[in-house]
Scaffold this motif. Structure first.
Motif, PDB file in Angstrom:
ATOM      1  N   VAL A  15       8.548   4.316 -17.820  1.00 55.72           N
ATOM      2  CA  VAL A  15       8.541   3.140 -16.954  1.00 55.72           C
ATOM      3  C   VAL A  15       8.348   3.566 -15.501  1.00 55.72           C
ATOM      4  O   VAL A  15       8.944   4.535 -15.048  1.00 55.72           O
ATOM      5  CB  VAL A  15       9.872   2.364 -17.106  1.00 55.72           C
ATOM      6  CG1 VAL A  15       9.958   1.236 -16.107  1.00 55.72           C
ATOM      7  CG2 VAL A  15       9.996   1.829 -18.518  1.00 55.72           C
ATOM      8  N   GLU A  27       2.475  -0.815 -18.777  1.00 56.35           N
ATOM      9  CA  GLU A  27       3.711  -0.708 -17.998  1.00 56.35           C
ATOM     10  C   GLU A  27       4.671  -1.840 -18.357  1.00 56.35           C
ATOM     11  O   GLU A  27       5.862  -1.631 -18.553  1.00 56.35           O
ATOM     12  CB  GLU A  27       3.388  -0.725 -16.503  1.00 56.35           C
ATOM     13  CG  GLU A  27       4.581  -0.874 -15.602  1.00 56.35           C
ATOM     14  CD  GLU A  27       5.605   0.240 -15.717  1.00 56.35           C
ATOM     15  OE1 GLU A  27       6.771  -0.002 -15.329  1.00 56.35           O
ATOM     16  OE2 GLU A  27       5.280   1.338 -16.196  1.00 56.35           O
ATOM     17  N   ASN A  53       9.312   2.099 -12.582  1.00 50.97           N
ATOM     18  CA  ASN A  53      10.091   1.112 -11.849  1.00 50.97           C
ATOM     19  C   ASN A  53      11.266   1.847 -11.223  1.00 50.97           C
ATOM     20  O   ASN A  53      12.101   2.414 -11.926  1.00 50.97           O
ATOM     21  CB  ASN A  53      10.592   0.022 -12.806  1.00 50.97           C
ATOM     22  CG  ASN A  53      11.525  -0.960 -12.137  1.00 50.97           C
ATOM     23  OD1 ASN A  53      12.691  -0.671 -11.909  1.00 50.97           O
ATOM     24  ND2 ASN A  53      11.028  -2.134 -11.849  1.00 50.97           N
ATOM     25  N   SER A  91      14.360  -4.537 -15.853  1.00 49.27           N
ATOM     26  CA  SER A  91      13.246  -4.599 -16.797  1.00 49.27           C
ATOM     27  C   SER A  91      12.564  -5.964 -16.742  1.00 49.27           C
ATOM     28  O   SER A  91      11.415  -6.106 -17.140  1.00 49.27           O
ATOM     29  CB  SER A  91      13.714  -4.314 -18.217  1.00 49.27           C
ATOM     30  OG  SER A  91      14.459  -5.397 -18.726  1.00 49.27           O
ATOM     31  N   ALA A 109       5.969  -6.566 -13.164  1.00 49.91           N
ATOM     32  CA  ALA A 109       5.310  -5.293 -12.853  1.00 49.91           C
ATOM     33  C   ALA A 109       4.449  -5.497 -11.614  1.00 49.91           C
ATOM     34  O   ALA A 109       3.635  -6.417 -11.567  1.00 49.91           O
ATOM     35  CB  ALA A 109       4.448  -4.851 -14.025  1.00 49.91           C
ATOM     36  N   MET A 128      14.836   0.892 -12.378  1.00 47.91           N
ATOM     37  CA  MET A 128      15.194   1.362 -13.724  1.00 47.91           C
ATOM     38  C   MET A 128      15.420   2.862 -13.719  1.00 47.91           C
ATOM     39  O   MET A 128      16.381   3.354 -14.298  1.00 47.91           O
ATOM     40  CB  MET A 128      14.109   0.987 -14.735  1.00 47.91           C
ATOM     41  CG  MET A 128      14.079  -0.496 -15.027  1.00 47.91           C
ATOM     42  SD  MET A 128      12.997  -0.902 -16.414  1.00 47.91           S
ATOM     43  CE  MET A 128      14.097  -0.567 -17.800  1.00 47.91           C
ATOM     44  N   ARG A 134       8.261  -1.399 -20.033  1.00 47.09           N
ATOM     45  CA  ARG A 134       9.442  -1.918 -19.355  1.00 47.09           C
ATOM     46  C   ARG A 134      10.225  -2.852 -20.277  1.00 47.09           C
ATOM     47  O   ARG A 134      11.449  -2.820 -20.302  1.00 47.09           O
ATOM     48  CB  ARG A 134       9.021  -2.657 -18.094  1.00 47.09           C
ATOM     49  CG  ARG A 134      10.207  -3.051 -17.269  1.00 47.09           C
ATOM     50  CD  ARG A 134       9.823  -3.650 -15.980  1.00 47.09           C
ATOM     51  NE  ARG A 134       8.935  -2.764 -15.262  1.00 47.09           N
ATOM     52  CZ  ARG A 134       8.506  -2.991 -14.041  1.00 47.09           C
ATOM     53  NH1 ARG A 134       8.901  -4.061 -13.417  1.00 47.09           N
ATOM     54  NH2 ARG A 134       7.706  -2.170 -13.441  1.00 47.09           N
TER      55      ARG A 134
END
Length: 176
Positions: free
Chosen positions: A70, A12, A72, A146, A150, A75, A16
């Motif tokens: 990704v 991940e 997230n 980014s 994480a 994002m 990212r």
């Protein structure tokens, strides 16, 4: 072997960082495109504008490609906004030979671009609140997201170590 949760987090983080790096490239490509003097119809001027739009399209497509991998929310949300802005500009983009294909990928018809009206290019890509300016802004936000560490809640993981993917559609619905 290895801990699957740790491996998933490493993957991940790598995804990212790649998406962030692509977003950073998009930001500079969009900035370059916004600075082009489209009224310069000399061969050098045409060449410069063609290169700028090709770089932009390539960077845009790379962001779209990599942001899918990704997990997230920030994002993904920015990527959805980015594609929405692009969709809203589809008519003008199309006049310039830029079309939106499947998976939101952009493609360029060079002959149509070369024949397209300089003032349409200027309207779309130059100045405040232009399409290019909005892409610079979204790309900046993607780059910022980014850099976030994480982090996962245990519930995001399935037993095999995979995590539940958030798709763009559910992200979009969350906005309303």
């Amino acid at each position: 072997g290895g801990d699957s949760a740790t491996e998933a987090m490493q993957k991940e983080t790598a995804n990212r960082q790649l998406a962030g790096s692509n977003a950073s490239s998009l930001k500079s490509a969009a900035k370059n495109l916004s600075k082009v003097d489209f009224s310069d119809t000399s061969d050098a001027g045409k060449e410069k504008s063609l290169k700028a739009v090709k770089d932009f399209i390539s960077a845009y497509n790379s962001v779209i490609d990599t942001v899918d991998d990704v997990n997230n929310k920030g994002m993904l949300r920015n990527a959805v906004w980015m594609t929405n802005i692009t969709s809203k500009s589809a008519g003008l983009l199309n006049e310039l030979g830029i079309s939106i294909g499947e998976n939101n990928q952009l493609s360029l018809d060079e002959a149509k671009w070369k024949d397209a009206n300089a003032s349409t290019k200027t309207a779309l890509f130059s100045g405040r609140q232009s399409f290019a300016e909005k892409m610079v802004y979204k790309a900046s936000q993607l780059t910022n997201h980014s850099a976030e560490k994480a982090s996962y809640t245990a519930s995001a993981y399935k037993e095999n170590g995979d995590y539940t993917k958030v798709n763009a559609q559910s992200m979009y619905e969350d906005l309303f």
